[in-house]
Design a protein around this motif. Structure first.
Motif, PDB file in Angstrom:
ATOM      1  N   GLY A 304       0.782  -1.230   0.000  1.00 15.77           N
ATOM      2  CA  GLY A 304       0.000   0.000   0.000  1.00 15.77           C
ATOM      3  C   GLY A 304       0.808   1.271   0.000  1.00 15.77           C
ATOM      4  N   MET A 305       2.139   1.187   0.015  1.00 16.58           N
ATOM      5  CA  MET A 305       2.944   2.406   0.041  1.00 16.58           C
ATOM      6  C   MET A 305       2.890   3.095  -1.330  1.00 16.58           C
ATOM      7  SD  MET A 305       6.888   1.018  -0.109  1.00 16.58           S
ATOM      8  CE  MET A 305       7.482   2.705   0.066  1.00 16.58           C
ATOM      9  N   PRO A 306       3.064   4.413  -1.395  1.00 14.54           N
ATOM     10  CA  PRO A 306       3.034   5.130  -2.677  1.00 14.54           C
ATOM     11  C   PRO A 306       4.100   4.606  -3.629  1.00 14.54           C
ATOM     12  CG  PRO A 306       2.904   6.662  -0.838  1.00 14.54           C
ATOM     13  CD  PRO A 306       3.214   5.332  -0.245  1.00 14.54           C
ATOM     14  N   ASP A 307       3.709   4.378  -4.860  1.00 15.97           N
ATOM     15  CA  ASP A 307       4.664   3.881  -5.843  1.00 15.97           C
ATOM     16  C   ASP A 307       5.573   5.024  -6.298  1.00 15.97           C
ATOM     17  OD1 ASP A 307       5.570   2.929  -8.716  1.00 15.97           O
ATOM     18  OD2 ASP A 307       4.804   1.174  -7.641  1.00 15.97           O
ATOM     19  N   THR A 308       6.828   4.700  -6.580  1.00 21.80           N
ATOM     20  CA  THR A 308       7.794   5.732  -6.954  1.00 21.80           C
ATOM     21  C   THR A 308       7.617   6.220  -8.384  1.00 21.80           C
ATOM     22  OG1 THR A 308       9.368   3.983  -7.533  1.00 21.80           O
ATOM     23  CG2 THR A 308       9.483   4.872  -5.298  1.00 21.80           C
ATOM     24  N   ARG A 309       6.830   5.504  -9.180  1.00 23.79           N
ATOM     25  CA  ARG A 309       6.595   5.914 -10.565  1.00 23.79           C
ATOM     26  C   ARG A 309       5.283   6.689 -10.636  1.00 23.79           C
ATOM     27  NH1 ARG A 309       7.658   1.176 -14.760  1.00 23.79           N
ATOM     28  NH2 ARG A 309       7.556   3.032 -16.108  1.00 23.79           N
ATOM     29  N   TRP A 310       5.317   7.811 -11.331  1.00 21.66           N
ATOM     30  CA  TRP A 310       4.137   8.681 -11.377  1.00 21.66           C
ATOM     31  C   TRP A 310       2.953   8.010 -12.054  1.00 21.66           C
ATOM     32  CZ3 TRP A 310       6.551  14.050 -12.963  1.00 21.66           C
ATOM     33  CH2 TRP A 310       7.268  14.542 -11.871  1.00 21.66           C
ATOM     34  N   TRP A 311       3.194   7.205 -13.063  1.00 23.52           N
ATOM     35  CA  TRP A 311       2.093   6.687 -13.875  1.00 23.52           C
ATOM     36  C   TRP A 311       1.657   5.294 -13.423  1.00 23.52           C
ATOM     37  CZ3 TRP A 311       0.786  10.910 -15.935  1.00 23.52           C
ATOM     38  CH2 TRP A 311       1.738  11.830 -16.359  1.00 23.52           C
ATOM     39  N   ASP A 315      -1.034  -0.749  -5.037  1.00 24.32           N
ATOM     40  CA  ASP A 315      -1.836  -1.955  -4.882  1.00 24.32           C
ATOM     41  C   ASP A 315      -3.061  -1.641  -4.029  1.00 24.32           C
ATOM     42  OD1 ASP A 315      -2.839  -4.447  -4.677  1.00 24.32           O
ATOM     43  OD2 ASP A 315      -1.118  -5.355  -3.687  1.00 24.32           O
ATOM     44  N   GLY A 316      -4.234  -1.982  -4.550  1.00 23.62           N
ATOM     45  CA  GLY A 316      -5.470  -1.656  -3.845  1.00 23.62           C
ATOM     46  C   GLY A 316      -5.798  -2.583  -2.699  1.00 23.62           C
ATOM     47  N   LYS A 317      -5.009  -3.647  -2.483  1.00 27.76           N
ATOM     48  CA  LYS A 317      -5.301  -4.548  -1.379  1.00 27.76           C
ATOM     49  C   LYS A 317      -5.130  -3.865  -0.027  1.00 27.76           C
ATOM     50  CE  LYS A 317      -3.978  -8.724  -3.890  1.00 27.76           C
ATOM     51  NZ  LYS A 317      -3.075  -9.912  -3.937  1.00 27.76           N
ATOM     52  N   THR A 318      -4.186  -2.957   0.061  1.00 31.18           N
ATOM     53  CA  THR A 318      -3.966  -2.200   1.290  1.00 31.18           C
ATOM     54  C   THR A 318      -4.154  -0.731   0.978  1.00 31.18           C
ATOM     55  OG1 THR A 318      -2.353  -3.848   2.018  1.00 31.18           O
ATOM     56  CG2 THR A 318      -2.372  -1.750   3.184  1.00 31.18           C
ATOM     57  N   ASN A 319      -5.292  -0.205   1.339  1.00 36.10           N
ATOM     58  CA  ASN A 319      -5.638   1.184   1.038  1.00 36.10           C
ATOM     59  C   ASN A 319      -5.517   2.004   2.312  1.00 36.10           C
ATOM     60  OD1 ASN A 319      -6.547   3.554  -0.015  1.00 36.10           O
ATOM     61  ND2 ASN A 319      -8.601   2.833  -0.517  1.00 36.10           N
ATOM     62  N   LEU A 320      -4.348   2.626   2.492  1.00 33.59           N
ATOM     63  CA  LEU A 320      -4.159   3.441   3.686  1.00 33.59           C
ATOM     64  C   LEU A 320      -5.045   4.680   3.672  1.00 33.59           C
ATOM     65  CD1 LEU A 320      -0.265   3.242   3.970  1.00 33.59           C
ATOM     66  CD2 LEU A 320      -1.954   1.974   5.284  1.00 33.59           C
ATOM     67  N   GLY A 321      -5.401   5.144   2.481  1.00 33.54           N
ATOM     68  CA  GLY A 321      -6.260   6.318   2.413  1.00 33.54           C
ATOM     69  C   GLY A 321      -7.677   6.054   2.869  1.00 33.54           C
ATOM     70  N   ALA A 322      -8.075   4.772   2.938  1.00 27.97           N
ATOM     71  CA  ALA A 322      -9.430   4.436   3.369  1.00 27.97           C
ATOM     72  C   ALA A 322      -9.554   4.304   4.880  1.00 27.97           C
ATOM     73  CB  ALA A 322      -9.884   3.137   2.703  1.00 27.97           C
ATOM     74  N   VAL A 323      -8.455   4.466   5.602  1.00 24.49           N
ATOM     75  CA  VAL A 323      -8.519   4.388   7.058  1.00 24.49           C
ATOM     76  C   VAL A 323      -9.230   5.632   7.591  1.00 24.49           C
ATOM     77  CG1 VAL A 323      -7.173   4.194   9.175  1.00 24.49           C
ATOM     78  CG2 VAL A 323      -6.403   3.037   7.100  1.00 24.49           C
ATOM     79  N   ARG A 324     -10.186   5.425   8.475  1.00 24.57           N
ATOM     80  CA  ARG A 324     -10.952   6.530   9.026  1.00 24.57           C
ATOM     81  C   ARG A 324     -10.767   6.571  10.544  1.00 24.57           C
ATOM     82  NH1 ARG A 324     -10.760   7.446   4.514  1.00 24.57           N
ATOM     83  NH2 ARG A 324     -12.432   7.823   2.992  1.00 24.57           N
ATOM     84  N   PRO A 325      -9.668   7.148  10.992  1.00 25.87           N
ATOM     85  CA  PRO A 325      -9.439   7.183  12.445  1.00 25.87           C
ATOM     86  C   PRO A 325     -10.229   8.314  13.096  1.00 25.87           C
ATOM     87  CG  PRO A 325      -7.624   8.235  11.310  1.00 25.87           C
ATOM     88  CD  PRO A 325      -8.544   7.719  10.237  1.00 25.87           C
ATOM     89  N   SER A 326     -10.532   8.090  14.371  1.00 24.43           N
ATOM     90  CA  SER A 326     -11.170   9.155  15.144  1.00 24.43           C
ATOM     91  C   SER A 326     -10.091  10.052  15.731  1.00 24.43           C
ATOM     92  CB  SER A 326     -12.030   8.551  16.258  1.00 24.43           C
ATOM     93  OG  SER A 326     -11.224   7.857  17.186  1.00 24.43           O
ATOM     94  N   THR A 327     -10.504  11.060  16.429  1.00 26.41           N
ATOM     95  CA  THR A 327      -9.541  12.027  16.982  1.00 26.41           C
ATOM     96  C   THR A 327      -8.691  11.427  18.094  1.00 26.41           C
ATOM     97  OG1 THR A 327     -11.269  12.820  18.466  1.00 26.41           O
ATOM     98  CG2 THR A 327     -10.980  13.996  16.382  1.00 26.41           C
ATOM     99  N   THR A 328      -9.117  10.285  18.641  1.00 25.64           N
ATOM    100  CA  THR A 328      -8.362   9.668  19.739  1.00 25.64           C
ATOM    101  C   THR A 328      -7.519   8.483  19.280  1.00 25.64           C
ATOM    102  OG1 THR A 328     -10.275   8.284  20.276  1.00 25.64           O
ATOM    103  CG2 THR A 328     -10.066  10.385  21.450  1.00 25.64           C
ATOM    104  N   ASP A 329      -7.625   8.104  18.000  1.00 25.06           N
ATOM    105  CA  ASP A 329      -6.849   6.972  17.482  1.00 25.06           C
ATOM    106  C   ASP A 329      -5.463   7.439  17.065  1.00 25.06           C
ATOM    107  OD1 ASP A 329      -8.906   5.240  17.912  1.00 25.06           O
ATOM    108  OD2 ASP A 329      -9.736   5.430  15.888  1.00 25.06           O
ATOM    109  N   LEU A 330      -4.614   7.688  18.045  1.00 26.85           N
ATOM    110  CA  LEU A 330      -3.281   8.201  17.745  1.00 26.85           C
ATOM    111  C   LEU A 330      -2.450   7.178  16.989  1.00 26.85           C
ATOM    112  CD1 LEU A 330      -2.403  10.036  21.084  1.00 26.85           C
ATOM    113  CD2 LEU A 330      -3.303  10.993  18.963  1.00 26.85           C
ATOM    114  N   SER A 331      -2.628   5.908  17.308  1.00 25.64           N
ATOM    115  CA  SER A 331      -1.844   4.879  16.625  1.00 25.64           C
ATOM    116  C   SER A 331      -2.169   4.835  15.136  1.00 25.64           C
ATOM    117  CB  SER A 331      -2.095   3.520  17.275  1.00 25.64           C
ATOM    118  OG  SER A 331      -3.467   3.191  17.228  1.00 25.64           O
ATOM    119  N   LYS A 332      -3.465   4.963  14.780  1.00 28.33           N
ATOM    120  CA  LYS A 332      -3.833   4.966  13.367  1.00 28.33           C
ATOM    121  C   LYS A 332      -3.311   6.219  12.667  1.00 28.33           C
ATOM    122  CE  LYS A 332      -8.041   2.174  13.771  1.00 28.33           C
ATOM    123  NZ  LYS A 332      -9.500   2.128  13.542  1.00 28.33           N
ATOM    124  N   LEU A 333      -3.366   7.351  13.352  1.00 32.63           N
ATOM    125  CA  LEU A 333      -2.865   8.581  12.751  1.00 32.63           C
ATOM    126  C   LEU A 333      -1.370   8.499  12.487  1.00 32.63           C
ATOM    127  CD1 LEU A 333      -4.867  11.181  14.880  1.00 32.63           C
ATOM    128  CD2 LEU A 333      -5.204  10.665  12.463  1.00 32.63           C
TER     129      LEU A 333
END
Length: 611
Positions: A304-311, A315-333
């Motif tokens: 799920g890490m950003p790929d170094t190539r622009w184009w 990998d969509g299996k691990t979508n870090l952008g879909a994580v929705r942490p609350s204001t108290t979830d410091l570990s997720k942030l």
């Protein structure tokens, strides 16, 4: 006929074009439509927001005056574990050929209690193996050993409820009585100095020597089959804490490092179970093993890490952008910040840690692409916080760079619990109840604690009814006085008492309920636990090792929270790195299911039901 299609001189035929052919040429390289490459080199993007987002994702909007690491050198020292100590027991040499959790959890198998034979399944296993050894040497002595070391079905009585109260136990005893050999009884006999395996069996000199050899093989086989301490007092289990406690030490000329596991109870041993204590070493002890290695740092990579190539998309299996942490979830942030912003700023170097060895990072230098050499310190050494944060490092009162790969089993096969108890708080009765939810039967299997307790009580009630011939006088009053209500016999009370020489602090002491049966001519007896977890101290012997000298059993009150605790014991099996198999008895503690009530009540007036 002229062979015109098979020329003798191929060069002449090609030069004079004696054989006309159709030829076609294909270009393998790209054919540009124009000779002007200016537009192609611009890498035009129609969606400017896409380019801005990718630049932000790649960290191109933030930068500092730093170079990329291109070369590094690390100096590491290793300290081998030398000593092992279980709880408050004596120290002993550390065994590197045994998993540490097996060494800590081992418990002696219980073969008898109060003169009653237990673990019949293992006794039969041992007997079958001895008869197999006899057959391998063509010794026709099986019948003699079965007569000498046999099982005997006792008569029904009040003290044989462990057999006759349970149908499956009685059936097995009836099946093996006089027909099978008790291997443990035989092992007990030959372990006494002066006793021989041939005693009361044969007087043949040739057979006596062979039996002595087989007896030694029999001892070694059983010792290797089940890993258990020589004495049950040598294990690391603390009954008053319901957890294991042990420590291991590594001695060197530079320092003495001691790993302490103060609260190990979850069944899986790893580095986070230990605290480390470091002291100055002794000049007479062995030096540390040191190694210096050079390497090229590599970027940290993860799903799920950003790929170094622009184009290229991630990998969509691990979508870090879909994580929705609350204001108290410091570990997720923190995880999202690392994965989406600073992922390409972290570098790693591979280092293989030896199993069961304390590895200390003495120093780390890094050279960047500008030719600068930097001495890298641990994060907690650079931090100004009172409690600096670190990862994969042992807890200590002082700063340390020690890593530990615990010599624990990778995979453990666990059998069904032979014993299981629940400790719950009963606020109405102001006490704690130890509920035996699974109790061991003599044949080596577990039974439900409530059902086993009910069968035992019914067994005694039937004996009392059979021996009581006098007719009961019916009640003539409308009400009756009940001194105390009944509690299932698998409920063992723990009452709060003061700690010795302390007027404020309390602890929980095991008590007993009475087995009161109407019409019983004998005095009521105290109901004792059937699990070894709650029987701690009951089977203690005096100084002569023959006279029972029961000890009180206390549990620290803080070990039984409001949610309660569950403790189980079962056989476990694992295979170590050298292929050797270990089988042992281990304990495990888990969180309970909350409070409960036994409905115990005293001094009640009840209405008499008319028949």
């Amino acid at each position: 006929m002229e062979d015109k299609f098979n020329p003798r001189d191929i060069s002449k035929a090609l030069a004079e074009r004696l054989h006309p052919t159709v030829m076609m040429w294909n270009r393998l390289e790209g054919r540009p439509r124009t000779h002007d490459f200016d537009r192609a080199m611009k890498a035009e993007v129609r969606d400017a927001l896409w380019m801005l987002t990718r630049q932000w994702q790649m960290g191109e909007f933030t930068s500092d005056d730093a170079g990329s690491p291109v070369f590094a050198k690390v100096h590491i020292s290793n300290s081998q574990l030398d000593l092992y100590k279980a709880a408050n027991r004596k120290e002993e040499p550390y065994e590197d050929n045994v998993p540490l959790e097996v060494k800590a959890e081992q418990k002696k198998i219980l073969f008898s209690r109060e003169g009653k034979e237990l673990s019949i399944d293992i006794r039969l296993q041992m007997g079958r193996y001895w008869l197999k050894l006899l057959k391998s040497r063509s010794l026709d002595l099986a019948a003699a050993y079965i007569r000498q070391y046999t099982f005997v079905l006792p008569d029904p009585a009040r003290n044989t409820d462990h057999i006759h109260a349970h149908r499956e136990v009685w059936q097995q005893y009836a099946a093996i009585s006089g027909r099978s050999m008790d291997g443990y009884k035989f092992l007990q006999y030959i372990e006494i100095i002066g006793n021989q395996a041939s005693d009361d069996i044969t007087s043949d000199a040739g057979q006596i020597g062979v039996l002595a050899e087989l007896a030694e093989n029999f001892r070694l086989w059983f010792k290797k089959l089940y890993y258990q301490p020589e004495e049950d007092e040598n294990n690391a289990w603390l009954p008053d804490r319901l957890e294991y406690q042990f420590e291991s030490s590594a001695l060197s000329a530079a320092d003495i490092k001691t790993l302490t596991a103060k609260e190990y109870y979850d069944g899986h041993l790893d580095w986070y179970a230990f605290d480390i204590d470091q002291k100055e070493g002794l000049a007479t002890e062995k030096p540390k093993d040191t190694v210096t290695e050079t390497f090229i740092p590599a970027h940290v990579q993860f799903d799920g890490m950003p790929d170094t190539r622009w184009w290229k998309f991630e990998d969509g299996k691990t979508n870090l952008g879909a994580v929705r942490p609350s204001t108290t979830d410091l570990s997720k942030l923190l995880l999202m910040e690392f994965g989406l912003i600073y992922a390409n700023d972290w570098f790693i170097f591979p280092q293989t840690l030896p199993v069961g060895v304390l590895t200390n990072i003495e120093g780390l230098t890094v050279r960047n692409n500008f030719g600068e050499t930097i001495w890298v310190k641990a994060a907690e050494q650079e931090s100004v916080a009172a409690e600096p944060w670190s990862m994969f490092k042992l807890s200590s009162q002082t700063q340390n760079n020690t890593l530990f790969l615990a010599p624990a089993a990778m995979k453990v096969q666990e059998g069904e619990p032979l014993e299981k108890i629940m400790l719950i708080r009963d606020e109405m009765s102001n006490m704690v109840w130890g509920i035996e939810t699974a109790v061991p039967l003599p044949i080596g299997v577990a039974d439900k604690g409530g059902e086993a307790a009910l069968r035992v009580r019914q067994y005694h009630e039937n004996i009392v009814k059979a021996s009581t011939s006098a007719a009961q006088v019916p009640f003539t009053a409308r009400i009756s006085y009940q001194a105390m209500t009944d509690v299932p016999e698998n409920w063992i009370p723990f009452i709060p008492v003061h700690v010795k020489n302390d007027n404020r602090q309390t602890q929980l002491q095991r008590a007993s309920m009475l087995r009161i049966i109407e019409g019983d001519p004998h005095e009521p007896v105290k109901v004792k636990p059937r699990t070894s977890i709650l029987r701690e101290g009951l089977d203690h012997l005096g100084t002569d090792l023959t006279t029972p000298a029961p000890l009180a059993f206390f549990i620290h009150e803080e070990e039984v929270p409001r949610a309660g605790v569950s403790v189980s014991q079962s056989f476990q099996r694992t295979r170590w790195v050298n292929g050797e198999v270990f089988v042992w008895q281990g304990m495990k503690k888990n969180t309970g299911k909350g409070e409960g009530s036994s409905n115990l009540a005293f001094d009640q007036i009840r209405a008499v039901e008319k028949s």
